[in-house]
Design an enzyme around this catalytic site. Structure first.
Site, PDB file in Angstrom:
ATOM      1  N   HIS A 277     -29.351  40.574  67.289  1.00 34.31           N
ATOM      2  CA  HIS A 277     -29.765  40.162  68.635  1.00 34.31           C
ATOM      3  C   HIS A 277     -28.867  40.751  69.719  1.00 34.31           C
ATOM      4  O   HIS A 277     -28.807  40.226  70.823  1.00 34.31           O
ATOM      5  CB  HIS A 277     -29.810  38.632  68.728  1.00 34.31           C
TER       6      HIS A 277
ATOM      7  N   GLU B  64      -4.747  37.523  66.920  1.00 33.88           N
ATOM      8  CA  GLU B  64      -3.473  36.934  67.347  1.00 33.88           C
ATOM      9  C   GLU B  64      -2.277  37.770  66.940  1.00 33.88           C
ATOM     10  O   GLU B  64      -1.327  37.887  67.705  1.00 33.88           O
ATOM     11  CB  GLU B  64      -3.294  35.543  66.708  1.00 33.88           C
TER      12      GLU B  64
ATOM     13  N   GLU C  69     -12.559  32.207  62.529  1.00 28.73           N
ATOM     14  CA  GLU C  69     -11.136  31.989  62.267  1.00 28.73           C
ATOM     15  C   GLU C  69     -10.467  33.275  61.757  1.00 28.73           C
ATOM     16  O   GLU C  69      -9.352  33.611  62.168  1.00 28.73           O
ATOM     17  CB  GLU C  69     -10.979  30.836  61.254  1.00 28.73           C
TER      18      GLU C  69
ATOM     19  N   ARG D 172       7.648  27.790  69.794  1.00 25.30           N
ATOM     20  CA  ARG D 172       6.738  27.281  70.827  1.00 25.30           C
ATOM     21  C   ARG D 172       6.713  28.149  72.073  1.00 25.30           C
ATOM     22  O   ARG D 172       5.866  27.987  72.945  1.00 25.30           O
ATOM     23  CB  ARG D 172       7.163  25.873  71.232  1.00 25.30           C
TER      24      ARG D 172
ATOM     25  N   TRP E 251       7.754  29.799  77.658  1.00 21.87           N
ATOM     26  CA  TRP E 251       6.502  30.558  77.526  1.00 21.87           C
ATOM     27  C   TRP E 251       5.954  30.641  78.938  1.00 21.87           C
ATOM     28  O   TRP E 251       5.584  29.637  79.536  1.00 21.87           O
ATOM     29  CB  TRP E 251       5.535  29.812  76.602  1.00 21.87           C
TER      30      TRP E 251
ATOM     31  N   LYS F 160       3.239  28.185  70.028  1.00 26.95           N
ATOM     32  CA  LYS F 160       2.710  27.340  68.954  1.00 26.95           C
ATOM     33  C   LYS F 160       1.987  26.114  69.485  1.00 26.95           C
ATOM     34  O   LYS F 160       1.026  25.647  68.900  1.00 26.95           O
ATOM     35  CB  LYS F 160       3.867  26.925  68.041  1.00 26.95           C
TER      36      LYS F 160
ATOM     37  N   LYS G 191      -7.374  35.077  63.653  1.00 29.85           N
ATOM     38  CA  LYS G 191      -6.095  35.391  62.997  1.00 29.85           C
ATOM     39  C   LYS G 191      -5.721  36.847  63.238  1.00 29.85           C
ATOM     40  O   LYS G 191      -4.592  37.173  63.588  1.00 29.85           O
ATOM     41  CB  LYS G 191      -6.175  35.167  61.476  1.00 29.85           C
TER      42      LYS G 191
ATOM     43  N   CYS H 214       6.851  26.234  75.491  1.00 29.39           N
ATOM     44  CA  CYS H 214       8.174  25.965  76.049  1.00 29.39           C
ATOM     45  C   CYS H 214       8.831  24.845  75.242  1.00 29.39           C
ATOM     46  O   CYS H 214       8.160  24.034  74.621  1.00 29.39           O
ATOM     47  CB  CYS H 214       8.154  25.562  77.505  1.00 29.39           C
TER      48      CYS H 214
ATOM     49  N   ASN I 188       8.847  21.606  81.252  1.00 24.66           N
ATOM     50  CA  ASN I 188       7.663  22.071  80.516  1.00 24.66           C
ATOM     51  C   ASN I 188       6.435  21.583  81.262  1.00 24.66           C
ATOM     52  O   ASN I 188       6.434  20.457  81.761  1.00 24.66           O
ATOM     53  CB  ASN I 188       7.597  21.444  79.113  1.00 24.66           C
ATOM     54  N   GLY I 189       5.385  22.361  81.279  1.00 28.09           N
ATOM     55  CA  GLY I 189       4.150  21.930  81.930  1.00 28.09           C
ATOM     56  C   GLY I 189       3.887  22.762  83.170  1.00 28.09           C
ATOM     57  O   GLY I 189       4.429  23.859  83.326  1.00 28.09           O
TER      58      GLY I 189
HETATM   59  C1  AGP Z   1      -3.968  29.156  65.907  1.00 30.24           C
HETATM   60  O1  AGP Z   1      -3.640  30.275  65.147  1.00 30.24           O
HETATM   61  C2  AGP Z   1      -3.676  29.289  67.296  1.00 30.24           C
HETATM   62  N1  AGP Z   1      -2.331  29.626  67.525  1.00 30.24           N
HETATM   63  C3  AGP Z   1      -4.302  28.344  68.293  1.00 30.24           C
HETATM   64  O2  AGP Z   1      -5.629  28.731  68.408  1.00 30.24           O
HETATM   65  C4  AGP Z   1      -4.261  26.823  68.002  1.00 30.24           C
HETATM   66  O3  AGP Z   1      -5.054  26.522  66.909  1.00 30.24           O
HETATM   67  C5  AGP Z   1      -4.733  26.064  69.241  1.00 30.24           C
HETATM   68  O4  AGP Z   1      -3.863  26.334  70.294  1.00 30.24           O
HETATM   69  C6  AGP Z   1      -4.846  24.569  69.024  1.00 30.24           C
HETATM   70  O5  AGP Z   1      -3.619  24.030  68.661  1.00 30.24           O
HETATM   71  P1  AGP Z   1      -3.498  22.605  68.007  1.00 30.24           P
HETATM   72  O6  AGP Z   1      -4.188  22.637  66.692  1.00 30.24           O
HETATM   73  O7  AGP Z   1      -2.017  22.372  67.877  1.00 30.24           O
HETATM   74  O8  AGP Z   1      -4.149  21.626  68.940  1.00 30.24           O
END
Ligand code: AGP
Length: 602
Positions: free
Chosen positions: A501, A485, A478, A27, A75, A597, A482, A2, A99-100
């Site tokens: 396993h 997401e 990672e 965001r 968001w 974000k 990616k 947000c 926000n929050g």
């Molecule tokens: C990364 O591609 C993600 N969008 C997400 O996992 C992100 O890394 C996570 O929310 C942590 O964010 P930060 O690094 O801003 O704390």
């Protein structure tokens, strides 16, 4: 997660709000809206989806007299992304953006409904405006009513409220979600991060948790639990850091390509001929530290996990990595000989920030590794090392991960130097490898095209395993994150040796395996693990310098002698792979569904 913008003054308000919200759109982009009070008249516009929908809806609206205004890009946390749930929320004569999460909203809502308030949205936010009007209807004093409202809210919030009962004022409060106030002569701006006000305000004040107050007549009155307080503004850079796509199709693509350049920035002044130095640290600060705990979320957690191998291997310091949201509630045992490191691109991630506060309460020394100066995590930490990646707009983090990992590697060598845990020749070897990282991150001719071509075979099937060993296991995690997401395909990262396993039961011709097979680290081990999968008919995309006969697809990397150089080269390949799958599936690469974000809620 947000975004909030607010403005009081004579300038045209729609443009300021839309412009500011566009800066924050990455965001949260489920819906957006703004409200203006001008000449005691209330105006409110909302639209589902991106800011351009709101802009299209308001083409004929202009507000160029004196007035107060607030805007929001959402968001969704409570309630679907609909116009009714979009902010600002209206009571009878006031608007609020937030926000929050208001944790006690259900309890407050029930109480307010019993007094006749009628709610139209499913959000927690709407409670704030009804609660304010409930108090103001009794007190006939907007400031006292706002103060009483804030006192009843539990949870994390940054909120702005405007009301016809005091139509030249913006009320604000902050607790746990970021908010700042920008100043330029008599104009006052509010925003949930500084990008919307850069180029508009010249000075800024970053609100602290528990602060609230109001802005009127070019002045801000600030309060906390002890009463009114003074505050110091600081200069705000006029350099509009807003990233442009520079000819790339997506911010994510641009950010992948700029990794080579930004990595030089990350190292500048820190990596010397035979040592690594951080002006942010010194041996006095590290005195008494004999172990490290790192907390982070998502991609930042993956960089932390990679670094735990390096801290133990190079610095010989025990290093434990925890997901911040788990750490918070496990009643962790915290000892003062632990250096508590938080990693965050945004510096605003609620779980990471709260973990940091817990560590501080327990008296631990804290260090943050962050991409955003002045962010909440940076301000809360004893020491901070900035990753210098530049603004990252793609929701799927790329260059932030690369620079975080780089800083952590540098840190492990810095500790090794201070504690003399490895010979100086080995430190030199690490430094030589570091200097070659920008080269490892360059995208050679033909690579992107090769990845584009082969992705056409990876759009179906029943899922992906990314596998690797050692530091390539966090890289596998990672790579899978990616892909998940931005492609919305199921992908898991796994330690290659662990497949037998259990997960190998999934291996068949519908399973895609992306195998990270560096030559410089445990090559024979991972080769056996991949052979086991191939024998069960899984499709193998091998990424390695070493040709691999059983691969269905093969991307050849360079023969580098240092595992970190192989790490960074393979990282770029996994990023481009995710990007190209997403493009083929027609997804929104930069603003994937359901994500934001900066995750400023728990
Ligand atoms: C990364 O591609 C993600 N969008 C997400 O996992 C992100 O890394 C996570 O929310 C942590 O964010 P930060 O690094 O801003 O704390």
């Amino acid at each position: 997660m947000c975004g909030i913008v607010g403005y009081i003054g004579k300038k045209e308000k729609k443009e300021i709000l839309l412009d500011g919200l566009s800066e924050l759109e990455y965001r949260g982009y489920d819906s957006a809206g703004f409200a203006v009070i001008e000449n005691k008249e209330l105006k409110n516009f909302k639209a589902v989806g991106k800011i351009e929908n709101l802009a299209n809806k308001t083409t004929h609206y202009l507000s160029d007299g004196f007035g107060v205004s607030i805007g929001h890009t959402r968001w969704a946390t409570h309630g679907k992304p609909t116009e009714l749930n979009a902010h600002p929320h209206l009571g009878q004569y006031s608007f609020v953006v937030h926000n929050g999460i208001i944790e006690n909203y259900q309890e407050l809502k029930t109480k307010l409904q019993a007094t006749g308030a009628s709610f139209v949205s499913q959000t927690d936010t709407e409670t704030i405006v009804h609660l304010f009007e409930y108090h103001n209807n009794k007190l006939a004093n907007p400031f006292e009513s706002f103060k009483a409202t804030v006192a009843e809210l539990d949870g994390a919030y940054a909120t702005l409220l405007i009301t016809k009962a005091d139509s030249e004022t913006i009320y604000f409060a902050k607790n746990g979600s970021p908010m700042l106030i920008g100043f330029d002569d008599n104009d006052i701006y509010f925003a949930s991060s500084d990008t919307p006000i850069i180029g508009k305000a010249t000075q800024v004040y970053y609100l602290e948790d528990g602060e609230y107050g109001y802005a009127k007549d070019g002045e801000v009155k600030l309060f906390d639990a002890k009463g009114e307080k003074s505050f110091h503004k600081q200069a705000l850079s006029m350099d509009k850091a807003s990233a442009q796509k520079d000819g790339f199709r997506f911010f994510m693509e641009k950010e992948i390509y700029e990794q080579s350049r930004v990595m030089s920035e990350t190292m500048m002044g820190r990596v010397n001929d035979d040592s690594v130095d951080f002006e942010e640290l010194n041996s006095y600060f590290l005195n008494g530290i004999d172990n490290i705990k790192i907390c982070a979320c998502g991609t930042s957690y993956h960089s932390a996990l990679a670094s735990s191998y390096l801290f133990e291997r190079l610095s010989k310091i025990p290093c434990v990595v925890e997901i911040a949201s788990e750490f918070r509630y496990k009643e962790p045992l915290l000892k003062k000989n632990t250096l508590f490191i938080t990693i965050s691109q945004s510096g605003e991630t609620a779980d990471t920030l709260e973990a940091l506060k817990m560590a501080k309460r327990a008296g631990l020394k804290s260090l943050s590794i962050c991409n955003v100066d002045n962010s909440s995590i940076v301000r809360e930490s004893d020491r901070a090392i900035l990753t210098r990646a530049g603004i990252e707009k793609g929701v799927a983090s790329t260059k932030a991960f690369a620079t975080q990992t780089m800083v952590l590697w540098m840190l492990s060598v810095y500790f090794a130097g201070i504690n003399k845990t490895i010979p100086s020749e080995q430190i030199k070897t690490e430094i030589d490898a570091m200097i070659h990282v920008p080269r490892a991150l360059l995208i050679p001719d033909g690579l992107h095209e090769q990845i584009h071509r082969l992705t056409k075979r990876y759009l179906h099937g029943h899922g992906f395993f990314f596998i690797g060993r050692d530091i390539f296991f966090p890289l596998a995690l990672e790579g899978a994150l990616k892909l998940k997401e931005i492609s919305y395909l199921h992908a898991e990262g796994y330690p290659a040796g662990e497949m037998k396993h259990g997960p190998i039961a999934l291996a068949d011709s519908g399973l895609f395996t992306v195998a990270l097979m560096p030559r410089s680290l445990h090559y024979d081990k991972i080769k056996s693990n991949v052979e086991e999968l191939s024998a069960r008919d899984a499709n193998i995309l091998a990424i390695s310098p070493e040709p691999f006969k059983l691969a269905d697809d093969f991307i050849q990397t360079s023969y580098d002698s240092h595992p970190m150089l192989e790490f960074f080269e393979m990282m770029v390949i996994t990023q481009l792979f995710a990007l190209e799958v997403s493009v083929r599936l027609g997804n929104d690469v930069d603003m994937p569904r359901n994500l934001a974000k900066s995750v400023t809620v728990e």
